[in-house]
Design a protein around this motif. Structure first.
Motif, mmCIF file in Angstrom:
data_model
loop_
_atom_site.group_PDB
_atom_site.id
_atom_site.type_symbol
_atom_site.label_atom_id
_atom_site.label_comp_id
_atom_site.label_asym_id
_atom_site.label_seq_id
_atom_site.Cartn_x
_atom_site.Cartn_y
_atom_site.Cartn_z
ATOM 1 N N MET A 63 0.823 -1.183 0.000
ATOM 2 C CA MET A 63 0.000 0.000 0.000
ATOM 3 C C MET A 63 0.868 1.247 0.000
ATOM 4 N N GLY A 64 1.997 1.161 0.655
ATOM 5 C CA GLY A 64 2.894 2.309 0.675
ATOM 6 C C GLY A 64 3.800 2.279 -0.540
ATOM 7 N N GLU A 65 4.837 3.054 -0.479
ATOM 8 C CA GLU A 65 5.781 3.098 -1.574
ATOM 9 C C GLU A 65 6.610 1.826 -1.592
ATOM 10 N N LYS A 66 6.996 1.390 -2.802
ATOM 11 C CA LYS A 66 7.798 0.186 -2.932
ATOM 12 C C LYS A 66 9.085 0.327 -2.131
ATOM 13 N N GLY A 67 9.376 -0.691 -1.336
ATOM 14 C CA GLY A 67 10.584 -0.698 -0.521
ATOM 15 C C GLY A 67 10.472 0.093 0.772
ATOM 16 N N ALA A 68 9.265 0.601 1.062
ATOM 17 C CA ALA A 68 9.089 1.394 2.290
ATOM 18 C C ALA A 68 9.343 0.522 3.512
ATOM 19 N N ARG A 69 9.883 1.123 4.520
ATOM 20 C CA ARG A 69 10.183 0.423 5.766
ATOM 21 C C ARG A 69 9.148 0.774 6.824
ATOM 22 N N LEU A 70 8.969 -0.134 7.733
ATOM 23 C CA LEU A 70 8.061 0.065 8.851
ATOM 24 C C LEU A 70 8.493 1.297 9.641
ATOM 25 N N THR A 71 7.541 2.135 9.995
ATOM 26 C CA THR A 71 7.855 3.355 10.730
ATOM 27 C C THR A 71 7.171 3.342 12.095
ATOM 28 N N ALA A 72 7.712 4.113 13.005
ATOM 29 C CA ALA A 72 7.099 4.253 14.329
ATOM 30 C C ALA A 72 5.708 4.869 14.196
ATOM 31 N N GLU A 73 5.549 5.775 13.240
ATOM 32 C CA GLU A 73 4.261 6.427 13.021
ATOM 33 C C GLU A 73 3.187 5.421 12.588
ATOM 34 N N SER A 74 3.533 4.534 11.655
ATOM 35 C CA SER A 74 2.547 3.541 11.209
ATOM 36 C C SER A 74 2.248 2.536 12.322
ATOM 37 N N THR A 75 3.257 2.184 13.096
ATOM 38 C CA THR A 75 3.060 1.258 14.215
ATOM 39 C C THR A 75 2.129 1.871 15.259
ATOM 40 N N ALA A 76 2.329 3.142 15.566
ATOM 41 C CA ALA A 76 1.478 3.825 16.545
ATOM 42 C C ALA A 76 0.049 3.945 16.032
ATOM 43 N N ARG A 77 -0.118 4.266 14.740
ATOM 44 C CA ARG A 77 -1.471 4.403 14.177
ATOM 45 C C ARG A 77 -2.188 3.057 14.188
ATOM 46 N N ALA A 78 -1.499 1.989 13.839
ATOM 47 C CA ALA A 78 -2.109 0.657 13.852
ATOM 48 C C ALA A 78 -2.546 0.288 15.263
ATOM 49 N N ALA A 79 -1.705 0.549 16.250
ATOM 50 C CA ALA A 79 -2.053 0.239 17.642
ATOM 51 C C ALA A 79 -3.260 1.052 18.090
ATOM 52 N N GLN A 80 -3.313 2.305 17.683
ATOM 53 C CA GLN A 80 -4.456 3.161 18.022
ATOM 54 C C GLN A 80 -5.748 2.599 17.425
ATOM 55 N N LEU A 81 -5.703 2.195 16.162
ATOM 56 C CA LEU A 81 -6.903 1.657 15.508
ATOM 57 C C LEU A 81 -7.352 0.352 16.151
ATOM 58 N N VAL A 82 -6.411 -0.515 16.459
ATOM 59 C CA VAL A 82 -6.765 -1.777 17.121
ATOM 60 C C VAL A 82 -7.503 -1.487 18.422
ATOM 61 N N GLU A 83 -7.010 -0.545 19.185
ATOM 62 C CA GLU A 83 -7.660 -0.187 20.453
ATOM 63 C C GLU A 83 -9.051 0.405 20.206
ATOM 64 N N GLU A 84 -9.149 1.332 19.264
ATOM 65 C CA GLU A 84 -10.431 1.993 18.989
ATOM 66 C C GLU A 84 -11.470 1.040 18.403
ATOM 67 N N TRP A 85 -11.022 0.021 17.692
ATOM 68 C CA TRP A 85 -11.956 -0.877 16.998
ATOM 69 C C TRP A 85 -12.259 -2.160 17.763
ATOM 70 N N GLN A 86 -11.869 -2.255 19.018
ATOM 71 C CA GLN A 86 -12.170 -3.458 19.795
ATOM 72 C C GLN A 86 -13.673 -3.703 19.929
ATOM 73 N N SER A 87 -14.475 -2.648 19.851
ATOM 74 C CA SER A 87 -15.933 -2.814 19.927
ATOM 75 C C SER A 87 -16.477 -3.554 18.707
ATOM 76 N N LEU A 88 -15.665 -3.690 17.647
ATOM 77 C CA LEU A 88 -16.099 -4.385 16.432
ATOM 78 C C LEU A 88 -15.798 -5.878 16.488
ATOM 79 N N GLY A 89 -15.153 -6.330 17.532
ATOM 80 C CA GLY A 89 -14.821 -7.750 17.667
ATOM 81 C C GLY A 89 -13.323 -7.933 17.812
ATOM 82 N N PRO A 90 -12.846 -9.150 17.566
ATOM 83 C CA PRO A 90 -11.419 -9.448 17.747
ATOM 84 C C PRO A 90 -10.559 -8.812 16.652
ATOM 85 N N VAL A 91 -10.025 -7.620 16.932
ATOM 86 C CA VAL A 91 -9.205 -6.876 15.973
ATOM 87 C C VAL A 91 -7.759 -6.877 16.454
#
Length: 108
Positions: A1-29
């Protein structure tokens, strides 16, 4: 989804963790690192991605994709994922509705 060869960033890791927490009401996320970002999974099926720039993309096909397109989302050229417009990404409740739509459209 990102640019070819892109590396994992702290920003993407933090955003993913935030979404997982916010979406727990939707089931096992959960999330897992992939493609230089994170895949967001509901009950074993991936329904969202966070790219290396921390932008959110949701899976959609058929009628669900039309809703995203009408709101200004852009389709990925190779996968059934759509970008999330800023006005949706910045609204926690609306983003949860879009995530639920993506989960509801999963082929299981």
């Amino acid at each position: 989804m990102g640019e070819k060869g892109a590396r994992l960033t702290a920003e993407s890791t933090a955003r993913a963790a935030q979404l997982v927490e916010e979406w727990q009401s939707l089931g096992p996320v959960t999330s897992k690192p992939m493609f230089g970002g994170h895949g967001i999974v509901h009950d074993g099926s991936m329904f969202a991605m966070v790219d290396s720039r921390a932008h959110v993309h949701l899976k959609a096909k058929g009628e669900h994709s039309r809703v995203y397109e009408d709101a200004g989302a852009v389709a990925h050229d190779r996968m059934p994922y759509w970008s999330v417009p800023a006005e949706v990404a910045d609204d926690e409740d609306l983003l949860r509705e879009w995530a639920k739509r993506a989960i509801d459209g999963l082929d299981r």
